[in-house]
Scaffold this motif. Structure first.
Motif, PDB file in Angstrom:
ATOM      1  N   ASP A 438       0.886  -1.163   0.000  1.00 38.38           N
ATOM      2  CA  ASP A 438       0.000   0.000   0.000  1.00 38.38           C
ATOM      3  C   ASP A 438       0.926   1.215   0.000  1.00 38.38           C
ATOM      4  OD1 ASP A 438      -1.790   2.011   0.332  1.00 38.38           O
ATOM      5  OD2 ASP A 438      -2.609   1.312   2.233  1.00 38.38           O
ATOM      6  N   VAL A 439       1.250   1.670  -1.204  1.00 37.27           N
ATOM      7  CA  VAL A 439       2.237   2.731  -1.383  1.00 37.27           C
ATOM      8  C   VAL A 439       1.599   3.863  -2.173  1.00 37.27           C
ATOM      9  CG1 VAL A 439       4.507   3.325  -2.295  1.00 37.27           C
ATOM     10  CG2 VAL A 439       4.098   1.020  -1.408  1.00 37.27           C
ATOM     11  N   ALA A 440       1.829   5.073  -1.727  1.00 35.65           N
ATOM     12  CA  ALA A 440       1.341   6.240  -2.460  1.00 35.65           C
ATOM     13  C   ALA A 440       2.297   7.391  -2.224  1.00 35.65           C
ATOM     14  CB  ALA A 440      -0.071   6.611  -2.029  1.00 35.65           C
ATOM     15  N   GLY A 441       2.471   8.215  -3.250  1.00 33.81           N
ATOM     16  CA  GLY A 441       3.372   9.341  -3.063  1.00 33.81           C
ATOM     17  C   GLY A 441       3.519  10.182  -4.308  1.00 33.81           C
ATOM     18  N   THR A 442       4.339  11.200  -4.181  1.00 36.97           N
ATOM     19  CA  THR A 442       4.596  12.122  -5.284  1.00 36.97           C
ATOM     20  C   THR A 442       6.096  12.258  -5.501  1.00 36.97           C
ATOM     21  OG1 THR A 442       4.630  14.043  -3.798  1.00 36.97           O
ATOM     22  CG2 THR A 442       2.506  13.436  -4.778  1.00 36.97           C
ATOM     23  N   VAL A 443       6.461  12.510  -6.738  1.00 35.53           N
ATOM     24  CA  VAL A 443       7.851  12.756  -7.118  1.00 35.53           C
ATOM     25  C   VAL A 443       7.875  13.983  -8.016  1.00 35.53           C
ATOM     26  CG1 VAL A 443       9.877  11.857  -8.298  1.00 35.53           C
ATOM     27  CG2 VAL A 443       8.433  10.303  -6.992  1.00 35.53           C
ATOM     28  N   LYS A 444       8.750  14.918  -7.689  1.00 34.42           N
ATOM     29  CA  LYS A 444       8.915  16.116  -8.508  1.00 34.42           C
ATOM     30  C   LYS A 444      10.379  16.264  -8.883  1.00 34.42           C
ATOM     31  CE  LYS A 444       4.918  18.596  -6.655  1.00 34.42           C
ATOM     32  NZ  LYS A 444       4.410  19.839  -6.062  1.00 34.42           N
ATOM     33  N   ILE A 445      10.622  16.439 -10.193  1.00 38.42           N
ATOM     34  CA  ILE A 445      11.982  16.527 -10.717  1.00 38.42           C
ATOM     35  C   ILE A 445      12.081  17.766 -11.591  1.00 38.42           C
ATOM     36  CG2 ILE A 445      13.778  15.336 -12.017  1.00 38.42           C
ATOM     37  CD1 ILE A 445      12.291  12.716 -11.475  1.00 38.42           C
ATOM     38  N   ASN A 457      10.272  20.130 -15.184  1.00 40.08           N
ATOM     39  CA  ASN A 457       9.152  20.316 -14.257  1.00 40.08           C
ATOM     40  C   ASN A 457       8.254  19.079 -14.207  1.00 40.08           C
ATOM     41  OD1 ASN A 457      10.024  23.009 -13.789  1.00 40.08           O
ATOM     42  ND2 ASN A 457       8.962  23.669 -15.639  1.00 40.08           N
ATOM     43  N   VAL A 458       8.877  17.944 -13.978  1.00 39.05           N
ATOM     44  CA  VAL A 458       8.153  16.670 -13.942  1.00 39.05           C
ATOM     45  C   VAL A 458       7.412  16.552 -12.610  1.00 39.05           C
ATOM     46  CG1 VAL A 458       8.353  14.170 -14.076  1.00 39.05           C
ATOM     47  CG2 VAL A 458       9.877  15.624 -15.435  1.00 39.05           C
ATOM     48  N   ASP A 459       6.142  16.205 -12.680  1.00 35.13           N
ATOM     49  CA  ASP A 459       5.295  16.050 -11.492  1.00 35.13           C
ATOM     50  C   ASP A 459       4.574  14.710 -11.600  1.00 35.13           C
ATOM     51  OD1 ASP A 459       3.609  16.220  -9.343  1.00 35.13           O
ATOM     52  OD2 ASP A 459       2.503  17.967 -10.038  1.00 35.13           O
ATOM     53  N   VAL A 460       4.887  13.795 -10.674  1.00 32.64           N
ATOM     54  CA  VAL A 460       4.333  12.442 -10.711  1.00 32.64           C
ATOM     55  C   VAL A 460       3.536  12.189  -9.433  1.00 32.64           C
ATOM     56  CG1 VAL A 460       4.836   9.970 -10.854  1.00 32.64           C
ATOM     57  CG2 VAL A 460       6.258  11.617 -12.102  1.00 32.64           C
ATOM     58  N   ASP A 461       2.343  11.646  -9.590  1.00 32.06           N
ATOM     59  CA  ASP A 461       1.514  11.219  -8.465  1.00 32.06           C
ATOM     60  C   ASP A 461       1.101   9.776  -8.737  1.00 32.06           C
ATOM     61  OD1 ASP A 461      -0.634  10.629  -6.699  1.00 32.06           O
ATOM     62  OD2 ASP A 461      -1.083  12.739  -6.481  1.00 32.06           O
ATOM     63  N   MET A 462       1.505   8.849  -7.854  1.00 25.28           N
ATOM     64  CA  MET A 462       1.249   7.438  -8.129  1.00 25.28           C
ATOM     65  C   MET A 462       0.814   6.705  -6.867  1.00 25.28           C
ATOM     66  SD  MET A 462       3.944   5.599  -6.627  1.00 25.28           S
ATOM     67  CE  MET A 462       4.071   4.139  -7.648  1.00 25.28           C
ATOM     68  N   ASN A 475       2.807  14.871 -15.255  1.00 29.49           N
ATOM     69  CA  ASN A 475       2.798  16.122 -16.010  1.00 29.49           C
ATOM     70  C   ASN A 475       4.227  16.613 -16.178  1.00 29.49           C
ATOM     71  OD1 ASN A 475      -0.016  16.017 -15.892  1.00 29.49           O
ATOM     72  ND2 ASN A 475      -0.091  17.227 -14.006  1.00 29.49           N
ATOM     73  N   ALA A 476       4.538  17.139 -17.351  1.00 25.71           N
ATOM     74  CA  ALA A 476       5.898  17.620 -17.596  1.00 25.71           C
ATOM     75  C   ALA A 476       5.905  18.589 -18.758  1.00 25.71           C
ATOM     76  CB  ALA A 476       6.833  16.443 -17.882  1.00 25.71           C
ATOM     77  N   ASP A 477       6.930  19.444 -18.777  1.00 29.88           N
ATOM     78  CA  ASP A 477       7.221  20.276 -19.942  1.00 29.88           C
ATOM     79  C   ASP A 477       8.098  19.471 -20.883  1.00 29.88           C
ATOM     80  OD1 ASP A 477       5.828  22.290 -18.704  1.00 29.88           O
ATOM     81  OD2 ASP A 477       7.620  23.287 -17.931  1.00 29.88           O
ATOM     82  N   LEU A 478       7.742  19.490 -22.177  1.00 25.98           N
ATOM     83  CA  LEU A 478       8.424  18.638 -23.139  1.00 25.98           C
ATOM     84  C   LEU A 478       8.658  19.415 -24.429  1.00 25.98           C
ATOM     85  CD1 LEU A 478       9.328  15.661 -23.804  1.00 25.98           C
ATOM     86  CD2 LEU A 478       7.037  15.336 -24.750  1.00 25.98           C
ATOM     87  N   TYR A 479       9.906  19.788 -24.684  1.00 27.35           N
ATOM     88  CA  TYR A 479      10.307  20.425 -25.938  1.00 27.35           C
ATOM     89  C   TYR A 479       9.348  21.562 -26.314  1.00 27.35           C
ATOM     90  CZ  TYR A 479      13.573  16.591 -26.286  1.00 27.35           C
ATOM     91  OH  TYR A 479      14.583  15.697 -26.022  1.00 27.35           O
ATOM     92  N   GLN A 480       9.312  22.546 -25.425  1.00 24.98           N
ATOM     93  CA  GLN A 480       8.526  23.765 -25.576  1.00 24.98           C
ATOM     94  C   GLN A 480       7.019  23.506 -25.534  1.00 24.98           C
ATOM     95  OE1 GLN A 480       9.944  26.494 -28.646  1.00 24.98           O
ATOM     96  NE2 GLN A 480      11.834  25.283 -28.838  1.00 24.98           N
ATOM     97  N   GLY A 502      -2.992   9.705 -22.615  1.00 23.86           N
ATOM     98  CA  GLY A 502      -2.172  10.891 -22.461  1.00 23.86           C
ATOM     99  C   GLY A 502      -2.249  11.814 -23.657  1.00 23.86           C
ATOM    100  N   ALA A 503      -1.508  12.910 -23.516  1.00 23.25           N
ATOM    101  CA  ALA A 503      -1.496  13.896 -24.591  1.00 23.25           C
ATOM    102  C   ALA A 503      -0.198  14.676 -24.542  1.00 23.25           C
ATOM    103  CB  ALA A 503      -2.686  14.832 -24.469  1.00 23.25           C
TER     104      ALA A 503
END
Length: 717
Positions: A438-445, A457-462, A475-480, A502-503
């Motif tokens: 039972d694991v939950a958390g966020t990662v921001k890079i 600006n990678v934002d992960v919620d899993m 969510n992330a910024d990717l090549y402008q 996704g998009a």
């Protein structure tokens, strides 16, 4: 008063004299047969006393016992259940008169305990427990008069106790001259579970031990549990308190080792300058060892505190510096440093970690995590990192390497072909452990690089729960542009199933393709949405079982590697016998490119590809097999403007004629072919239509007009 003193002195002399006479006149060894018979009667086991029994009554009460063995019942592998070579102990008489329990040095040499359980569940301790149970049953069945006698005795005891309770109680002072254990052994065998534990070469030496006094303790032992071998030794000073929880340690040094044939801890050193419950204590440690081809060494320190209720443990100012080397590592050596805080609350069953800093070479992390020790452990975390280069950390070389790509447009390096044999032999990962998480958390890079793709600006919620891994969002910024992703991995089924939606919006396609695939086939601003599913996590399974759709919409870009206007112009010139001019620019500009791609177990197809530019209109359809990496696409091209826009002479006479362009073959070296026979046919049909229109104006008879039209058009069928 003098008479009372005389009486006490007389009684004391009589007692001491009697004891002295007992020691001198009575040989305790004559009681050996009685002891042997009593042990046999009580336990059914044989007692053998080879050594002498010695006792003393003055100035201390004590005894010394030589070699003694308590035999095992038949059927057990060890001869003895218990054995000792020598036991010594004595208690001071004078101290007893002053409420002082002064125990002399206790020495135990060559003690051995062998515990064994057979396959049928029988234990060599059963003889002791069965006899005890039988005695208790006999006591319950005793006559009623015994109960009455016992009741009277209790009344007498209560009366005496009540009388004594009014007197002032004098506390006892306990002291121990020392304990010495030499070459002890403890052996446990369980044939039911096929487990084996042995503790041998046990040594212990404790100097004078009394409340409020610092005593020296030295200990050591070696052991084995099944295939695991270990050793432990150390020294410390201990100060006993009336409240055992207030007992303190200082100058503690512990050394240990461990080896289970897979991992060897060559040396573990712990150092505690001082330790007491409820106080912060400094802890220093060193660790070195090896696991298969990896070697590691670690050192660090921390501030350790245990609360007085023994329910909370906190580790503050924890530091760790480690170096790991080995050929199997992505980077060697791998230098790791850690600064953190830990806390554990046994009442709440919760452990917490505050990560101030974690570095592994260039990798840096910080954050916090918590673990609740429930039936299913509950883990929560929040981590951040300024940058994470996955490729560098895993030792993956950049796509371009150190060499620059060819300056000639359209030339690409060839990657090694996929090794189908390796893919076929790759097993599915075992995901059974996910069922218990039972694991939950966020990662921001801040900046992430993976497979040479650059994200910011990678934002992960899993979350991981009951065998499912759910990516709530990435969510992330990717090549402008921007990227969003949601996914679910279900490990309840074998192989595991997954879905992903996704998009990517406003992404610059050319640098993305260049970084990820070393290709510059396409450029422009891309918008992509996808909804895919599949089963299996091996490379081969992903390719074979992938299904779903992807919609692409590119604007203001170009297809590199092919100049469609030039291809049309040169092919048409060859047919007409005109001179062919070469064109260095190999790209086809477009203002819009759209398509819906369908993935179906190794095959990607589209039926609605559309490309628009001021010069061309292209409609395409076909298939691409991403297992074999081949394609067969047909594009129908219509010229709507002057081809002079991309160089060369105009061929406006092909305007509004649909020209089929086929692209087929391997992805690495695609082949392009114009079907100009169809083009010429359509061109002739177009000219015929013009001629017929003029002829129709001259022929007035409708029957004649229809006959001529039918005859001429039949030439193209």
């Amino acid at each position: 008063m003098k008479k009372l003193s005389l009486i006490v002195l007389t009684v004391f002399i009589l007692v001491c004299g009697s004891a002295l006479a007992l020691v001198v006149l009575v040989n305790p060894n004559q009681f050996k047969p009685l002891l042997v018979n009593q042990v046999k009667a009580k336990t059914g086991l044989d007692l053998k006393i080879d050594g002498n029994i010695r006792w003393q009554f003055f100035p201390a009460i004590g005894f010394e016992l030589g070699k003694t063995e308590l035999k095992n019942p038949s059927g057990f592998s060890s001869v003895n259940l218990f054995k000792v070579d020598q036991v010594e102990i004595d208690i001071s008489l004078f101290g007893l008169m002053e409420h002082q329990l002064q125990i002399g040095k206790v020495r135990l040499e060559g003690a051995e305990v062998h515990l064994e359980t057979l396959k049928n569940g029988t234990s060599n301790l059963d003889a002791l427990t069965l006899k005890t149970s039988a005695e208790q049953a006999d006591k319950k069945a005793a006559p009623a008069e015994n109960t009455k006698t016992s009741s009277d005795s209790q009344k007498s005891t209560v009366t005496v106790s009540a009388a004594n309770s009014s007197e002032k109680k004098v506390p006892w002072q306990v002291s121990l001259e020392g304990i010495e254990v030499v070459n002890a052994l403890f052996d446990i065998q369980n044939q039911q579970t096929q487990s084996y534990t042995k503790l041998h070469d046990v040594q212990l030496n404790l100097t004078e031990f009394a409340v409020g006094t610092w005593s020296n303790l030295r200990f050591g032992a070696k052991g084995q549990h099944n295939q695991q071998q270990f050793a432990l030794s150390g020294t410390t000073q201990i100060r006993l308190a009336e409240d055992p929880l207030m007992t303190a340690l200082k100058e503690t040094e512990i050394t240990a080792s461990y080896d289970d044939q897979q991992m060897a801890l060559k040396e573990l050193k712990l150092s505690l300058p001082k330790f007491a419950i409820g106080q912060a204590s400094e802890l220093n440690y060193q660790l070195s060892g090896a696991k298969q081809d990896l070697t590691f060494s670690t050192q660090g320190k921390a501030s350790l505190m245990v609360n007085k209720a023994l329910t909370k443990v906190s580790v503050d100012q924890l530091t760790l510096d480690a170096t790991v080397t080995g050929d199997s590592l992505p980077q060697t050596p791998l230098n790791v440093s850690l600064q953190a805080k830990l806390a554990y609350d046994s009442a709440a069953g919760k452990a917490q970690l505050w990560l101030d800093s974690l570095k592994a070479n260039d990798l840096q992390w910080k954050g916090q995590a918590s673990v609740e020790l429930l039936q299913q452990p509950k883990i929560r975390f929040a981590l951040t990192s300024p940058k994470f280069d996955v490729d560098a950390f895993l030792g993956v070389k950049a796509a371009k390497g150190d060499e620059s790509s060819s300056t000639q447009s359209g030339t690409e390096k060839q990657k090694p072909a996929t090794n189908d044999a390796v893919e076929a032999d790759t097993p599915e990962p075992n995901l059974a452990a996910l069922n218990n998480l039972d694991v939950a958390g966020t990662v921001k890079i801040g900046a992430l690089k993976v497979q040479n793709m650059q994200l910011q600006n990678v934002d992960v919620d899993m979350k991981v729960l009951q065998g499912q891994v759910k990516l709530n969002h990435l969510n992330a910024d990717l090549y402008q542009g921007k990227m969003t992703l949601q996914a679910l991995l279900d490990a309840h089924q074998a192989p595991a199933h997954y879905t992903a939606k996704g998009a990517m919006t406003n992404v610059k396609v050319l640098p993305l393709l260049h970084d990820v695939a070393e290709k510059d086939l396409l450029e422009g601003t891309g918008n992509i949405t996808f909804d895919i599913a599949g089963s299996g996590l091996t490379p081969k399974a992903i390719k074979q079982n992938l299904t779903g759709t992807m919609a692409i919409n590119f604007a203001d870009g170009a297809i590199n590697g092919i100049n469609i206007p030039h291809l049309i112009r040169t092919t048409y010139a060859r047919i007409k016998g005109e001179k062919v001019t070469e064109e260095n620019t190999k790209k086809t500009d477009f203002s819009a490119l759209t398509a819906t791609l369908k993935f179906d177990q190794g095959n990607m197809s589209t039926q609605d590809l559309q490309m628009q530019s001021p010069l061309l209109r292209i409609a395409g359809q076909g298939d691409a097999n991403y297992i074999k990496q081949t394609m067969d696409m047909l594009f129908r091209t219509s010229i709507v403007g002057s081809l002079e826009g991309q160089g060369g002479k105009s061929i406006d006479d092909l305007r509004d004629v649909t020209i089929p362009l086929q692209i087929h073959g391997a992805w690495a070296q695609p082949k392009f072919r114009l079907k100009m026979d169809d083009v010429m046919k359509k061109k002739a049909e177009k000219e015929l239509d013009r001629g017929l229109k003029k002829l129709d104006d001259k022929i007035k008879d409708e029957k004649t007009k229809k006959a001529v039209n039918s005859l001429l058009k039949g030439l193209f069928n």
